[in-house]
Every structure is written in structure tokens, then in C-alpha cells.
Motif scaffolding. Structure first.
Motif, PDB file in Angstrom:
ATOM      1  N   LEU A 157       0.824  -1.203   0.000  1.00  0.00           N
ATOM      2  CA  LEU A 157       0.000   0.000   0.000  1.00  0.00           C
ATOM      3  C   LEU A 157       0.861   1.256   0.000  1.00  0.00           C
ATOM      4  O   LEU A 157       1.725   1.426   0.862  1.00  0.00           O
ATOM      5  N   GLY A 158       0.630   2.113  -0.962  1.00  0.00           N
ATOM      6  CA  GLY A 158       1.393   3.347  -1.091  1.00  0.00           C
ATOM      7  C   GLY A 158       0.949   4.082  -2.344  1.00  0.00           C
ATOM      8  O   GLY A 158      -0.004   3.663  -3.033  1.00  0.00           O
ATOM      9  N   PRO A 159       1.627   5.166  -2.705  1.00  0.00           N
ATOM     10  CA  PRO A 159       1.225   5.956  -3.879  1.00  0.00           C
ATOM     11  C   PRO A 159       1.157   5.147  -5.168  1.00  0.00           C
ATOM     12  O   PRO A 159       0.228   5.326  -5.969  1.00  0.00           O
ATOM     13  N   ASP A 160       2.132   4.259  -5.392  1.00  0.00           N
ATOM     14  CA  ASP A 160       2.150   3.506  -6.650  1.00  0.00           C
ATOM     15  C   ASP A 160       0.913   2.618  -6.789  1.00  0.00           C
ATOM     16  O   ASP A 160       0.299   2.555  -7.862  1.00  0.00           O
ATOM     17  N   LEU A 161       0.566   1.915  -5.721  1.00  0.00           N
ATOM     18  CA  LEU A 161      -0.615   1.044  -5.762  1.00  0.00           C
ATOM     19  C   LEU A 161      -1.881   1.875  -5.958  1.00  0.00           C
ATOM     20  O   LEU A 161      -2.771   1.502  -6.736  1.00  0.00           O
ATOM     21  N   LEU A 162      -1.955   3.013  -5.285  1.00  0.00           N
ATOM     22  CA  LEU A 162      -3.121   3.878  -5.415  1.00  0.00           C
ATOM     23  C   LEU A 162      -3.228   4.474  -6.817  1.00  0.00           C
ATOM     24  O   LEU A 162      -4.326   4.605  -7.368  1.00  0.00           O
ATOM     25  N   MET A 163      -2.091   4.844  -7.397  1.00  0.00           N
ATOM     26  CA  MET A 163      -2.102   5.382  -8.758  1.00  0.00           C
ATOM     27  C   MET A 163      -2.696   4.374  -9.730  1.00  0.00           C
ATOM     28  O   MET A 163      -3.496   4.732 -10.605  1.00  0.00           O
ATOM     29  N   ARG A 164      -2.329   3.107  -9.570  1.00  0.00           N
ATOM     30  CA  ARG A 164      -2.865   2.067 -10.462  1.00  0.00           C
ATOM     31  C   ARG A 164      -4.355   1.858 -10.202  1.00  0.00           C
ATOM     32  O   ARG A 164      -5.149   1.733 -11.138  1.00  0.00           O
ATOM     33  N   GLU A 165      -4.736   1.812  -8.924  1.00  0.00           N
ATOM     34  CA  GLU A 165      -6.144   1.590  -8.578  1.00  0.00           C
ATOM     35  C   GLU A 165      -7.025   2.743  -9.043  1.00  0.00           C
ATOM     36  O   GLU A 165      -8.128   2.522  -9.559  1.00  0.00           O
ATOM     37  N   MET A 166      -6.537   3.966  -8.879  1.00  0.00           N
ATOM     38  CA  MET A 166      -7.335   5.149  -9.199  1.00  0.00           C
ATOM     39  C   MET A 166      -7.161   5.611 -10.643  1.00  0.00           C
ATOM     40  O   MET A 166      -7.873   6.492 -11.110  1.00  0.00           O
ATOM     41  N   ALA A 167      -6.183   5.001 -11.358  1.00  0.00           N
ATOM     42  CA  ALA A 167      -5.893   5.369 -12.751  1.00  0.00           C
ATOM     43  C   ALA A 167      -5.648   6.864 -12.881  1.00  0.00           C
ATOM     44  O   ALA A 167      -6.258   7.562 -13.703  1.00  0.00           O
ATOM     45  N   MET A 168      -4.735   7.377 -12.038  1.00  0.00           N
ATOM     46  CA  MET A 168      -4.413   8.800 -12.102  1.00  0.00           C
ATOM     47  C   MET A 168      -2.915   8.992 -11.934  1.00  0.00           C
ATOM     48  O   MET A 168      -2.192   8.092 -11.484  1.00  0.00           O
ATOM     49  N   SER A 169      -2.431  10.159 -12.307  1.00  0.00           N
ATOM     50  CA  SER A 169      -1.004  10.463 -12.216  1.00  0.00           C
ATOM     51  C   SER A 169      -0.596  10.702 -10.767  1.00  0.00           C
ATOM     52  O   SER A 169      -1.429  10.966  -9.890  1.00  0.00           O
ATOM     53  N   ARG A 170       0.714  10.623 -10.524  1.00  0.00           N
ATOM     54  CA  ARG A 170       1.235  10.874  -9.184  1.00  0.00           C
ATOM     55  C   ARG A 170       0.906  12.302  -8.734  1.00  0.00           C
ATOM     56  O   ARG A 170       0.520  12.526  -7.584  1.00  0.00           O
ATOM     57  N   THR A 171       1.049  13.255  -9.656  1.00  0.00           N
ATOM     58  CA  THR A 171       0.772  14.660  -9.310  1.00  0.00           C
ATOM     59  C   THR A 171      -0.684  14.838  -8.894  1.00  0.00           C
ATOM     60  O   THR A 171      -0.974  15.498  -7.888  1.00  0.00           O
ATOM     61  N   LYS A 172      -1.589  14.255  -9.646  1.00  0.00           N
ATOM     62  CA  LYS A 172      -3.013  14.394  -9.328  1.00  0.00           C
ATOM     63  C   LYS A 172      -3.339  13.729  -8.002  1.00  0.00           C
ATOM     64  O   LYS A 172      -4.116  14.267  -7.198  1.00  0.00           O
ATOM     65  N   LEU A 173      -2.724  12.561  -7.750  1.00  0.00           N
ATOM     66  CA  LEU A 173      -2.953  11.856  -6.481  1.00  0.00           C
ATOM     67  C   LEU A 173      -2.450  12.686  -5.305  1.00  0.00           C
ATOM     68  O   LEU A 173      -3.141  12.834  -4.292  1.00  0.00           O
ATOM     69  N   TYR A 174      -1.249  13.247  -5.447  1.00  0.00           N
ATOM     70  CA  TYR A 174      -0.686  14.050  -4.369  1.00  0.00           C
ATOM     71  C   TYR A 174      -1.527  15.304  -4.130  1.00  0.00           C
ATOM     72  O   TYR A 174      -1.742  15.711  -2.981  1.00  0.00           O
ATOM     73  N   ASN A 175      -2.014  15.925  -5.213  1.00  0.00           N
ATOM     74  CA  ASN A 175      -2.866  17.098  -5.063  1.00  0.00           C
ATOM     75  C   ASN A 175      -4.185  16.754  -4.372  1.00  0.00           C
ATOM     76  O   ASN A 175      -4.721  17.547  -3.596  1.00  0.00           O
ATOM     77  N   LEU A 176      -4.684  15.555  -4.647  1.00  0.00           N
ATOM     78  CA  LEU A 176      -5.943  15.114  -4.062  1.00  0.00           C
ATOM     79  C   LEU A 176      -5.839  15.010  -2.537  1.00  0.00           C
ATOM     80  O   LEU A 176      -6.776  15.355  -1.817  1.00  0.00           O
ATOM     81  N   PHE A 177      -4.677  14.556  -2.057  1.00  0.00           N
ATOM     82  CA  PHE A 177      -4.500  14.335  -0.617  1.00  0.00           C
ATOM     83  C   PHE A 177      -3.800  15.488   0.090  1.00  0.00           C
ATOM     84  O   PHE A 177      -3.630  15.440   1.308  1.00  0.00           O
ATOM     85  N   GLU A 178      -3.423  16.515  -0.651  1.00  0.00           N
ATOM     86  CA  GLU A 178      -2.735  17.646  -0.018  1.00  0.00           C
ATOM     87  C   GLU A 178      -3.561  18.299   1.095  1.00  0.00           C
ATOM     88  O   GLU A 178      -3.028  18.628   2.163  1.00  0.00           O
TER      89      GLU A 178
END
Length: 271
Positions: A157-178
Motif C-alpha cells: 500500500l502506497g502511492p504507486d498502488l493507489l495510482m494504479r487503482e485510481m488510474a491517475m497520475s502521481r501529481t493528481k494523487l498528491y494534489n488530491l490528498f494535499e
């Protein structure tokens, strides 16, 4: 007043009996006045001011709302108005009057009934959905939160797994949780909360170290430090003393600085 991101994931519903509250959240400003019920998400940053006023506050942990969390997100910082808002205000006023007579056995059912009442009265209308700029982001983060909760024991569990599950870029994922302190902090906090639940479960015989390792904390000392930073007491204290509302708990609260007392109380109520 000013609310900073403190790791809390609650909503504060405030029913103003008199007076006025102004809330500044980003580029938006919200005003609530007498007999209106305003929603403040404590996971978001905001500032504002109050006139002399009297009010009733209802605290709701996000984890208590499950799949309905997006409903309260849709009215963040706004007032719940109209007939449904008036109904909810009347319910909360009645609830306060009856609380001294509620038994321990009735408390759990009452908490669930109150949550359902709040969700029903805050349910977004078509106009409110159209007016919400962040509705899509709220839906995405709720989906991500649910996935994280279901995978707390997954070592991957971490950003990489979430990126695959959510089908979004690292930048978008980080912005989502900021707004909630970042993805790494959020996952760590949820794992610490899960550890807390296991430690205070009288039916769970696992050692503290075993619980920590299963949740990805390989170093016992690091786990203990992180746990104490999050909850203001050690894993051993949680295991042996948490259920007892005792002198030690009172002293822990009294020893905290004023800004830390409310987060301490809310975290205790969450478990």
C-alpha cells in the motif's frame, strides 16, 4: 479563530442559537447566523470570526459515515437551510435536552440514528451538486479512502498502488490528498488508527510488536514514537489503560497545551 490541519478527520456541525459566524475557506466566504446549522470539516484549513453567540456543536468522525461521507463534503462550510435544516436543528436541540437521560445501552443506537438524520437532512439537492466545484474531487478521495482502509495490512500500500487503482497520475494523487496532509501521512495515520483499535480490543491477544509489524511498522521504537505523537500516549497505555476513564486520562488532558486539548478529546471519541 483559525483551524489548521491537525490530522483530525471529523466534521463539526454548529447550530447557532444567536450571533453570527463568518468562515473564510480559500477564495470563498460563508456566513451563518441565528438558528442556522453550519458544517465545518476539520480536515480542511479555514479561518473566520464569531460575534458574541451561543451555539451547540455536534462532532462526527468521517469514519462513522462510511459511503455517505460525500454528503457532508458537499455542504462543507455551508449552512443546512430550508425545511430539512430546520428539522435537523430541532432534532439537535431536542437531543441536547434528552442526553442526560440516555442510558449506556441506548447511546450506540442514538449515535447511529443521529448520523442517519444528519445525512438525510444534508443530502445534496440538484442545485447544491451543480454549485459544488469540488464534488468530483470529493468522490475521488472517498474512493481512495475506502481502498486505503481495505488495504491497511497490504505491505504494498502506497502511492504507486493507489495510482494504479485510481488510474491517475502521481501529481493528481498528491494534489488530491494535499488538504489532508499528504498521501504518506494519511496512510500512516490510518494504520496508527487501526493499530489503536486492535490494542484496545480486549478480545485481541496479539502482542504490540505483532500488531505494529502487520501494519507495516518494522521498527518497534519508531512505531511507539509515531503512536505517541498521534494520540499523546504510548501503545502500552492504550492497551492497559484506555478503556478506563481514570485519573491518568484527566491528567493527560490537563497537561496538554490549550490548542491540543480538542484534538486529544476528538481522537479519544473516535475509537
Amino acid at each position: 479563530m483559525q483551524m489548521k490541519n491537525s490530522g483530525l478527520d471529523h466534521w463539526c456541525l454548529t447550530l447557532f442559537l444567536d450571533g453570527t459566524c463568518r468562515t473564510d475557506a480559500g477564495d470563498e466566504q460563508y456566513v451563518s447566523s441565528s438558528r442556522l446549522l453550519q458544517v465545518h470539516p476539520l480536515g480542511s484549513r479555514f479561518s473566520g470570526s464569531l460575534t458574541d453567540c451561543h451555539f451547540i456543536m455536534l462532532w462526527i468522525p468521517r469514519s462513522f459515515c462510511g459511503d455517505s461521507a460525500h454528503v457532508l463534503d458537499s455542504v462543507a462550510f455551508q449552512s443546512i437551510c430550508g425545511p430539512m435544516g430546520q428539522m435537523l436543528s430541532s432534532y439537535i436541540t431536542c437531543l441536547v435536552a434528552q442526553m442526560p437521560y440516555v442510558t449506556t445501552t441506548e447511546a450506540s443506537a442514538l449515535a447511529h440514528a443521529t448520523r442517519d438524520m444528519v445525512i438525510a437532512c444534508a443530502a445534496p439537492s440538484a442545485d447544491r451538486i451543480n454549485a459544488s466545484k469540488d464534488q468530483f474531487a470529493a468522490t475521488l478521495i472517498e474512493r481512495a479512502r475506502k481502498f486505503i482502509q481495505q488495504n491497511l495490512y497490504n505491505s504494498a500500500l502506497g502511492p504507486d498502488l493507489l495510482m494504479r487503482e485510481m488510474a491517475m497520475s502521481r501529481t493528481k494523487l498528491y494534489n488530491l490528498f494535499e488538504p489532508v496532509g499528504g498521501i504518506h501521512r494519511y496512510i500512516k495515520r490510518q494504520r496508527l488508527c487501526e493499530a489503536h483499535k486492535r490494542l484496545v480490543d480486549a478480545q485481541n491477544p496479539c502482542r504490540i510488536q505483532d500488531i505494529a509489524e502487520r501494519l507495516g511498522f518494522s521498527d518497534g521504537a519508531d512505531f511507539s514514537r509515531a503512536f505517541k505523537r498521534e494520540f499523546s500516549y504510548t501503545p502500552s497505555d492504550a492497551r492497559h489503560h484506555f478503556i478506563q476513564t481514570s485519573y491518568q486520562d484527566t491528567q493527560s488532558l490537563e497537561n496538554l497545551a490549550p490548542p491540543d486539548k480538542l484534538p486529544f478529546i476528538l481522537r479519544r471519541l473516535q475509537f
